[in-house]
Scaffold this motif. Structure first.
Motif, PDB file in Angstrom:
ATOM      1  N   ASP A 182      46.962 129.405  87.750  1.00 41.16           N
ATOM      2  CA  ASP A 182      45.770 128.559  87.589  1.00 41.16           C
ATOM      3  C   ASP A 182      45.969 127.537  86.477  1.00 41.16           C
ATOM      4  O   ASP A 182      46.784 127.723  85.565  1.00 41.16           O
ATOM      5  CB  ASP A 182      44.549 129.415  87.253  1.00 41.16           C
ATOM      6  CG  ASP A 182      43.975 130.146  88.453  1.00 41.16           C
ATOM      7  OD1 ASP A 182      44.395 129.846  89.584  1.00 41.16           O
ATOM      8  OD2 ASP A 182      43.108 131.030  88.248  1.00 41.16           O
ATOM      9  N   THR A 183      45.189 126.459  86.551  1.00 34.71           N
ATOM     10  CA  THR A 183      45.155 125.470  85.473  1.00 34.71           C
ATOM     11  C   THR A 183      43.884 125.689  84.664  1.00 34.71           C
ATOM     12  O   THR A 183      42.812 125.949  85.224  1.00 34.71           O
ATOM     13  CB  THR A 183      45.189 124.040  86.028  1.00 34.71           C
ATOM     14  OG1 THR A 183      44.154 123.884  87.019  1.00 34.71           O
ATOM     15  CG2 THR A 183      46.544 123.741  86.664  1.00 34.71           C
ATOM     16  N   VAL A 184      44.009 125.583  83.330  1.00 41.33           N
ATOM     17  CA  VAL A 184      42.908 125.940  82.435  1.00 41.33           C
ATOM     18  C   VAL A 184      42.773 124.887  81.341  1.00 41.33           C
ATOM     19  O   VAL A 184      43.776 124.465  80.747  1.00 41.33           O
ATOM     20  CB  VAL A 184      43.149 127.317  81.781  1.00 41.33           C
ATOM     21  CG1 VAL A 184      42.005 127.680  80.834  1.00 41.33           C
ATOM     22  CG2 VAL A 184      43.330 128.403  82.839  1.00 41.33           C
ATOM     23  N   ALA A 185      41.539 124.471  81.066  1.00 43.94           N
ATOM     24  CA  ALA A 185      41.230 123.654  79.892  1.00 43.94           C
ATOM     25  C   ALA A 185      40.329 124.465  78.975  1.00 43.94           C
ATOM     26  O   ALA A 185      39.485 125.238  79.447  1.00 43.94           O
ATOM     27  CB  ALA A 185      40.544 122.348  80.289  1.00 43.94           C
ATOM     28  N   SER A 206      49.416 128.083  84.706  1.00 43.74           N
ATOM     29  CA  SER A 206      50.532 127.140  84.821  1.00 43.74           C
ATOM     30  C   SER A 206      50.386 125.964  83.867  1.00 43.74           C
ATOM     31  O   SER A 206      51.390 125.377  83.445  1.00 43.74           O
ATOM     32  CB  SER A 206      50.638 126.626  86.257  1.00 43.74           C
ATOM     33  OG  SER A 206      49.436 125.957  86.639  1.00 43.74           O
ATOM     34  N   ARG A 207      49.151 125.628  83.540  1.00 40.20           N
ATOM     35  CA  ARG A 207      48.909 124.522  82.608  1.00 40.20           C
ATOM     36  C   ARG A 207      47.683 124.871  81.781  1.00 40.20           C
ATOM     37  O   ARG A 207      46.654 125.300  82.328  1.00 40.20           O
ATOM     38  CB  ARG A 207      48.693 123.215  83.366  1.00 40.20           C
ATOM     39  CG  ARG A 207      48.925 121.978  82.533  1.00 40.20           C
ATOM     40  CD  ARG A 207      49.217 120.785  83.408  1.00 40.20           C
ATOM     41  NE  ARG A 207      49.665 119.647  82.623  1.00 40.20           N
ATOM     42  CZ  ARG A 207      50.069 118.499  83.145  1.00 40.20           C
ATOM     43  NH1 ARG A 207      50.081 118.347  84.465  1.00 40.20           N
ATOM     44  NH2 ARG A 207      50.467 117.511  82.379  1.00 40.20           N
ATOM     45  N   ILE A 208      47.790 124.694  80.473  1.00 39.87           N
ATOM     46  CA  ILE A 208      46.707 125.036  79.554  1.00 39.87           C
ATOM     47  C   ILE A 208      46.478 123.846  78.646  1.00 39.87           C
ATOM     48  O   ILE A 208      47.367 123.446  77.890  1.00 39.87           O
ATOM     49  CB  ILE A 208      47.059 126.281  78.709  1.00 39.87           C
ATOM     50  CG1 ILE A 208      47.443 127.459  79.621  1.00 39.87           C
ATOM     51  CG2 ILE A 208      45.891 126.657  77.802  1.00 39.87           C
ATOM     52  CD1 ILE A 208      48.087 128.615  78.879  1.00 39.87           C
ATOM     53  N   ILE A 209      45.286 123.283  78.718  1.00 33.35           N
ATOM     54  CA  ILE A 209      44.966 122.071  77.964  1.00 33.35           C
ATOM     55  C   ILE A 209      44.000 122.427  76.839  1.00 33.35           C
ATOM     56  O   ILE A 209      42.870 122.867  77.088  1.00 33.35           O
ATOM     57  CB  ILE A 209      44.340 120.998  78.873  1.00 33.35           C
ATOM     58  CG1 ILE A 209      45.263 120.709  80.071  1.00 33.35           C
ATOM     59  CG2 ILE A 209      44.064 119.720  78.091  1.00 33.35           C
ATOM     60  CD1 ILE A 209      44.616 119.884  81.152  1.00 33.35           C
ATOM     61  N   GLY A 210      44.442 122.261  75.593  1.00 32.71           N
ATOM     62  CA  GLY A 210      43.590 122.481  74.436  1.00 32.71           C
ATOM     63  C   GLY A 210      42.873 121.207  74.058  1.00 32.71           C
ATOM     64  O   GLY A 210      43.496 120.143  73.990  1.00 32.71           O
ATOM     65  N   ILE A 211      41.560 121.288  73.826  1.00 32.59           N
ATOM     66  CA  ILE A 211      40.739 120.112  73.520  1.00 32.59           C
ATOM     67  C   ILE A 211      39.970 120.362  72.236  1.00 32.59           C
ATOM     68  O   ILE A 211      39.250 121.355  72.110  1.00 32.59           O
ATOM     69  CB  ILE A 211      39.757 119.819  74.671  1.00 32.59           C
ATOM     70  CG1 ILE A 211      40.522 119.627  75.990  1.00 32.59           C
ATOM     71  CG2 ILE A 211      38.897 118.600  74.354  1.00 32.59           C
ATOM     72  CD1 ILE A 211      39.639 119.681  77.216  1.00 32.59           C
ATOM     73  N   THR A 227      49.914 123.808  76.868  1.00 35.88           N
ATOM     74  CA  THR A 227      50.965 122.908  77.350  1.00 35.88           C
ATOM     75  C   THR A 227      50.627 121.446  77.084  1.00 35.88           C
ATOM     76  O   THR A 227      51.515 120.596  77.057  1.00 35.88           O
ATOM     77  CB  THR A 227      51.175 123.094  78.857  1.00 35.88           C
ATOM     78  OG1 THR A 227      49.936 122.847  79.544  1.00 35.88           O
ATOM     79  CG2 THR A 227      51.639 124.518  79.158  1.00 35.88           C
ATOM     80  N   ASP A 228      49.322 121.163  76.909  1.00 33.43           N
ATOM     81  CA  ASP A 228      48.860 119.796  76.657  1.00 33.43           C
ATOM     82  C   ASP A 228      47.739 119.859  75.634  1.00 33.43           C
ATOM     83  O   ASP A 228      46.973 120.833  75.589  1.00 33.43           O
ATOM     84  CB  ASP A 228      48.336 119.141  77.933  1.00 33.43           C
ATOM     85  CG  ASP A 228      49.365 119.122  79.044  1.00 33.43           C
ATOM     86  OD1 ASP A 228      50.126 118.146  79.121  1.00 33.43           O
ATOM     87  OD2 ASP A 228      49.404 120.096  79.827  1.00 33.43           O
ATOM     88  N   MET A 229      47.632 118.821  74.818  1.00 37.08           N
ATOM     89  CA  MET A 229      46.576 118.742  73.822  1.00 37.08           C
ATOM     90  C   MET A 229      45.814 117.435  73.988  1.00 37.08           C
ATOM     91  O   MET A 229      46.434 116.390  74.200  1.00 37.08           O
ATOM     92  CB  MET A 229      47.146 118.814  72.402  1.00 37.08           C
ATOM     93  CG  MET A 229      47.471 120.227  71.936  1.00 37.08           C
ATOM     94  SD  MET A 229      48.863 120.972  72.798  1.00 37.08           S
ATOM     95  CE  MET A 229      50.217 119.959  72.212  1.00 37.08           C
ATOM     96  N   VAL A 230      44.489 117.494  73.880  1.00 39.43           N
ATOM     97  CA  VAL A 230      43.643 116.305  73.978  1.00 39.43           C
ATOM     98  C   VAL A 230      42.806 116.206  72.716  1.00 39.43           C
ATOM     99  O   VAL A 230      42.033 117.130  72.405  1.00 39.43           O
ATOM    100  CB  VAL A 230      42.726 116.367  75.219  1.00 39.43           C
ATOM    101  CG1 VAL A 230      41.736 115.208  75.203  1.00 39.43           C
ATOM    102  CG2 VAL A 230      43.557 116.350  76.501  1.00 39.43           C
ATOM    103  N   GLY A 247      41.971 117.654  87.866  1.00 40.52           N
ATOM    104  CA  GLY A 247      40.891 118.637  87.790  1.00 40.52           C
ATOM    105  C   GLY A 247      41.468 120.037  87.628  1.00 40.52           C
ATOM    106  O   GLY A 247      42.492 120.360  88.225  1.00 40.52           O
ATOM    107  N   VAL A 248      40.836 120.840  86.782  1.00 39.15           N
ATOM    108  CA  VAL A 248      41.370 122.182  86.490  1.00 39.15           C
ATOM    109  C   VAL A 248      40.617 123.248  87.273  1.00 39.15           C
ATOM    110  O   VAL A 248      39.477 123.057  87.698  1.00 39.15           O
ATOM    111  CB  VAL A 248      41.297 122.496  84.979  1.00 39.15           C
ATOM    112  CG1 VAL A 248      42.260 121.624  84.196  1.00 39.15           C
ATOM    113  CG2 VAL A 248      39.868 122.344  84.450  1.00 39.15           C
ATOM    114  N   ASP A 249      41.299 124.386  87.452  1.00 36.67           N
ATOM    115  CA  ASP A 249      40.647 125.526  88.100  1.00 36.67           C
ATOM    116  C   ASP A 249      39.588 126.141  87.206  1.00 36.67           C
ATOM    117  O   ASP A 249      38.560 126.624  87.685  1.00 36.67           O
ATOM    118  CB  ASP A 249      41.696 126.594  88.438  1.00 36.67           C
ATOM    119  CG  ASP A 249      42.719 126.119  89.448  1.00 36.67           C
ATOM    120  OD1 ASP A 249      42.328 125.772  90.566  1.00 36.67           O
ATOM    121  OD2 ASP A 249      43.917 126.094  89.100  1.00 36.67           O
TER     122      ASP A 249
END
Length: 359
Positions: A182-185, A206-211, A227-230, A247-249
């Motif tokens: 899953d993709t997660v923010a 699979s992808r984790i976006i920290g905000i 994996t990504d930072m915003v 769009g994330v799951d």
């Protein structure tokens, strides 16, 4: 005992001598070793929970050593090391029977009328925030708010298990049920949000976006597996997430204000789920596009991460001791009980994940 007592909303907790009452059969008295300073404490301090009794002792994620147990307590004994959390439950009501103790109808946070006060100040009762009140040298709590942990577990790290970890990691495991791939923010990278980031990594996202709006917290998120930072202080987070993923799951929202909850919903892909962990203020309302319902997007809440305290806290302690769960980057500054007021006032500008009060 010494405790930081709040006598009015928006006031500053002051150190006072509080008397601990006689223990009841289902209670545990604990010497506090460490307790975290959480945004929920600030929420209570500023009047976000109008029903909270005043005067009160704030603090709700803690660890310590059992000093005394009531006559009916068998799960812990004097000398045990324990995590204390706002997770007391009766084990008998409808919600407990369904496996959702976070919604227990009789949490025992306060004693029944006629049984006296657990804590008093100058002869009058003192409230305990969410039944814990850990900004104090000792705690007297319902036994179901306590989980025994291995004595090898450092108690300053164990305190984080009382809220930040069980709430953030639990929101991923129990509430959102993030699956492998899953993709997660995650919106908000404080102690709870960083625990959600680590939970998503453990789940195999699979992808984790920290905000977040603070670059220092985004760097910690990277340590936990983002994996990504915003940087939300310079970038529209919704647009950034949509550009990164389409769009994330899942989006885990840990701030608790309408703007970020709406952003969490806006980041979702078709059939995505936004899980709100942050604590909104009474009267907050949302504005969401009704047409998104046709895409089967969902908005849900998560209360204390859906945690089963006496299962999850020992598990996470064992995972820390075996090197499979990292708690060290969550540790920020360490302060004394006398500095609790300053820590609460500075919490919104703190660059670290968690300030810890040690005794």
């Amino acid at each position: 005992m010494k405790a930081a007592v709040l006598t009015e909303f928006d006031g500053r907790p002051e150190i006072a001598d509080v008397t601990v009452g006689d223990i009841l059969p289902q209670e545990v008295r604990i010497r506090t070793a460490a307790t975290g300073v959480c945004h929920s404490d600030r929420h209570g301090q500023t009047g976000g929970i109008p029903s909270m009794p005043i005067p009160a002792i704030l603090g709700h994620e803690a660890a310590g050593e059992v000093l005394e147990v009531g006559s009916q307590v068998t799960s812990v004994r004097p000398g045990d090391h324990v995590v204390v959390a706002p997770a007391a439950s009766c084990g008998l009501c409808e919600w407990c029977s369904k496996g959702h103790p976070q919604h227990c109808a009789d949490q025992g946070r306060v004693r029944a009328p006629g049984l006296g006060d657990r804590l008093t100040l100058d002869g009058s009762g003192v409230g305990q925030f969410v039944g814990v009140g850990s900004f104090a040298e000792e705690m007297m709590v319902q036994v179901t708010a306590v989980a025994r942990i291995p004595k090898e577990m450092p108690l300053d790290k164990a305190a984080l298990l009382g809220c930040a970890v069980i709430t953030g990691l639990g929101a991923v495991r129990h509430s959102a049920q993030v699956r492998f791939g899953d993709t997660v923010a995650v919106i908000g990278c404080g102690g709870v949000g960083l625990s959600a980031v680590q939970g998503a990594a453990l789940a195999g996202a699979s992808r984790i976006i920290g905000i977040d709006r603070m670059a220092s917290k985004l760097e910690i998120a990277k340590q936990f597996g983002a994996t990504d930072m915003v940087d939300a202080s310079t970038t529209d987070p919704v647009q950034a997430v949509l550009e990164l993923t389409g769009g994330v799951d899942h989006c885990i929202e840990v701030v608790g204000i309408p703007a970020t909850i709406e952003q969490a919903f806006g980041m979702l892909r078709t059939r995505g789920t936004a899980t709100v962990v942050g604590l909104p203020h009474p009267g907050d309302t949302l504005s969401l596009p009704a047409s998104a319902m046709l895409q089967e997007k969902r908005l849900q809440g998560s209360r204390l991460g859906g945690t089963q305290l006496r299962v999850d806290a020992p598990l996470y302690a064992e995972m820390y001791l075996s090197g499979r769960l990292d708690l060290d980057p969550l540790m920020g500054s360490t302060v004394s009980l006398a500095d609790v007021g300053d820590a609460l006032e500075q919490i919104d500008s703190s660059t670290s994940a968690r300030t810890i009060v040690t005794f």
